[in-house]
Design a protein around this motif. Structure first.
Motif, short mmCIF file in Angstrom:
data_model
loop_
_atom_site.label_atom_id
_atom_site.label_comp_id
_atom_site.label_asym_id
_atom_site.label_seq_id
_atom_site.Cartn_x
_atom_site.Cartn_y
_atom_site.Cartn_z
N ASP A 236 0.82 -1.21 0.00
CA ASP A 236 0.00 0.00 0.00
C ASP A 236 0.86 1.26 0.00
OD1 ASP A 236 -2.61 -1.24 0.15
OD2 ASP A 236 -2.09 -1.82 2.18
N LEU A 237 1.78 1.34 0.94
CA LEU A 237 2.64 2.51 1.08
C LEU A 237 4.10 2.07 1.10
CD1 LEU A 237 0.69 4.35 3.93
CD2 LEU A 237 0.76 5.01 1.53
N THR B 134 11.22 10.06 15.14
CA THR B 134 10.72 10.63 16.39
C THR B 134 9.51 9.83 16.88
OG1 THR B 134 9.18 12.12 15.26
CG2 THR B 134 11.44 12.90 15.60
N LYS B 135 9.07 10.13 18.09
CA LYS B 135 7.88 9.48 18.62
C LYS B 135 6.67 9.76 17.74
CE LYS B 135 9.32 9.36 23.48
NZ LYS B 135 9.01 9.80 24.86
N ARG B 136 6.59 10.99 17.21
CA ARG B 136 5.46 11.35 16.35
C ARG B 136 5.48 10.56 15.05
NH1 ARG B 136 4.73 17.70 15.64
NH2 ARG B 136 2.65 17.02 14.96
N SER B 137 6.67 10.36 14.48
CA SER B 137 6.75 9.63 13.22
C SER B 137 6.44 8.15 13.42
CB SER B 137 8.13 9.80 12.58
OG SER B 137 9.16 9.37 13.45
N VAL B 138 6.90 7.59 14.55
CA VAL B 138 6.60 6.18 14.84
C VAL B 138 5.12 5.99 15.09
CG1 VAL B 138 6.98 4.30 16.47
CG2 VAL B 138 8.91 5.69 15.71
N LYS B 139 4.52 6.93 15.80
CA LYS B 139 3.07 6.87 16.06
C LYS B 139 2.30 6.95 14.75
CE LYS B 139 -0.60 9.13 18.71
NZ LYS B 139 -0.94 10.24 19.65
N LEU B 140 2.77 7.78 13.83
CA LEU B 140 2.13 7.89 12.52
C LEU B 140 2.19 6.56 11.78
CD1 LEU B 140 0.91 9.48 10.14
CD2 LEU B 140 3.25 10.13 9.50
N LEU B 141 3.33 5.89 11.80
CA LEU B 141 3.47 4.60 11.12
C LEU B 141 2.51 3.57 11.69
CD1 LEU B 141 7.29 4.03 10.51
CD2 LEU B 141 5.54 4.73 8.89
N HIS B 142 2.40 3.52 13.00
CA HIS B 142 1.48 2.57 13.62
C HIS B 142 0.04 2.87 13.22
CE1 HIS B 142 4.51 0.47 15.79
NE2 HIS B 142 4.80 1.47 16.64
N SER B 143 -0.29 4.15 13.15
CA SER B 143 -1.64 4.55 12.76
C SER B 143 -1.91 4.17 11.31
CB SER B 143 -1.79 6.06 12.94
OG SER B 143 -3.04 6.50 12.47
N GLU C 231 -0.47 1.78 9.62
CA GLU C 231 -0.54 0.32 9.54
C GLU C 231 -1.95 -0.17 9.84
OE1 GLU C 231 1.80 -3.63 11.25
OE2 GLU C 231 1.83 -1.75 12.38
N LYS C 232 -2.54 0.39 10.88
CA LYS C 232 -3.91 0.01 11.25
C LYS C 232 -4.91 0.42 10.18
CE LYS C 232 -3.12 0.23 16.25
NZ LYS C 232 -3.48 0.93 17.51
N SER C 233 -4.73 1.63 9.64
CA SER C 233 -5.69 2.13 8.66
C SER C 233 -5.61 1.36 7.35
CB SER C 233 -5.45 3.62 8.40
OG SER C 233 -4.20 3.84 7.79
N THR C 234 -4.40 0.96 6.92
CA THR C 234 -4.29 0.20 5.68
C THR C 234 -4.85 -1.20 5.84
OG1 THR C 234 -2.01 -0.39 6.29
CG2 THR C 234 -2.31 1.48 4.79
N GLN C 235 -4.71 -1.77 7.03
CA GLN C 235 -5.32 -3.08 7.28
C GLN C 235 -6.82 -2.98 7.23
OE1 GLN C 235 -3.64 -4.12 11.09
NE2 GLN C 235 -1.78 -5.00 10.20
N GLY C 236 -7.35 -1.90 7.80
CA GLY C 236 -8.79 -1.70 7.77
C GLY C 236 -9.31 -1.40 6.39
N SER C 237 -8.49 -0.67 5.59
CA SER C 237 -8.96 -0.29 4.25
C SER C 237 -9.11 -1.50 3.35
CB SER C 237 -7.98 0.71 3.62
OG SER C 237 -6.73 0.10 3.37
N ARG C 238 -8.33 -2.56 3.60
CA ARG C 238 -8.48 -3.76 2.80
C ARG C 238 -9.83 -4.42 3.06
NH1 ARG C 238 -3.11 -4.73 4.85
NH2 ARG C 238 -1.55 -4.13 3.31
N GLN C 239 -10.32 -4.31 4.29
CA GLN C 239 -11.58 -4.93 4.66
C GLN C 239 -12.78 -4.11 4.16
OE1 GLN C 239 -11.55 -5.49 8.89
NE2 GLN C 239 -9.57 -6.51 8.90
#
Length: 212
Positions: A19-20, A31-40, A42-50
């Protein structure tokens, strides 16, 4: 350099079914913000497949936003101001933006002009996270551009060290993103990484190709 990674990934189809995809410079700190963005993401792309069919229906009728159009990048302000003056970090004295724009227009069969860069974001440091298809389009152009640039791009009257070639492709990526943003094909959002000059020292990496 990062350009080699772009071309290698695209030529070997390593970006397909993803996806990305992104590339970042070795001296960028997550940074903590960039890592948090990646986790977010990851969750959104998993949901978008469904729920991709439902999401697509909503987008057709003008509701919601298409995550596939978002590019995450390191943003250094505006590429060109309202008076038509380039951002200093575009380094127009060292890099031939006219040639970059000519190459882009020829490759993508467009007719953009320099004025179209006014008020567009300047993305630098060859650090992006973008949709796979957009990545492929950028990498395919970089492959052709690299051939077009050799050998004049690091010969006098330009800087003569080979590291300048990376600076050219870095600005080419900036141009690519600015024009896609101007065409309203993508939205650009911050990636929140930070440059850290201690990383090369920790890795024992010198920058001899820049003469330092």
């Amino acid at each position: 350099m990062e350009t080699s990674a772009y071309i290698h990934i695209e030529k070997n189809a390593l970006h397909e079914d993803i996806d990305l995809i992104g590339i970042c410079q070795y001296d960028m700190r997550w940074t903590k913000r960039s890592v948090k963005l990646l986790h977010s993401l990851e969750k959104s792309t998993q949901g978008s497949r469904q729920f991709s069919l439902i999401n697509r229906c909503w987008q057709i009728f003008g509701f919601g936003s298409d995550a596939k159009s978002i590019v995450y990048a390191q943003i250094a302000g505006k590429l060109m101001n309202s008076s038509g003056e380039f951002n200093g970090m575009a380094c127009t004295q060292a890099f031939n933006w006219d040639c970059l724009l000519k190459s882009y227009n020829h490759f993508f069969n467009t007719q953009w002009q320099m004025v179209d860069l006014i008020d567009q974001p300047l993305t630098l440091w060859q650090t992006y996270l973008m949709p796979s298809q957009l990545f492929a389009e950028l990498a395919q152009w970089l492959y052709v551009l690299a051939v077009e640039m050799e050998p004049w791009a690091n010969e006098a009257s330009y800087e003569t060290h080979w590291g300048v070639l990376g600076g050219y492709t870095e600005r080419a990526e900036s141009l690519f993103m600015a024009l896609r943003h101007r065409a309203k094909e993508i939205n650009i959002k911050p990636l929140f990484l930070e440059y850290d000059d201690q990383i090369p020292k920790a890795l024992g990496i010198s920058k001899n190709h820049y003469g330092v």
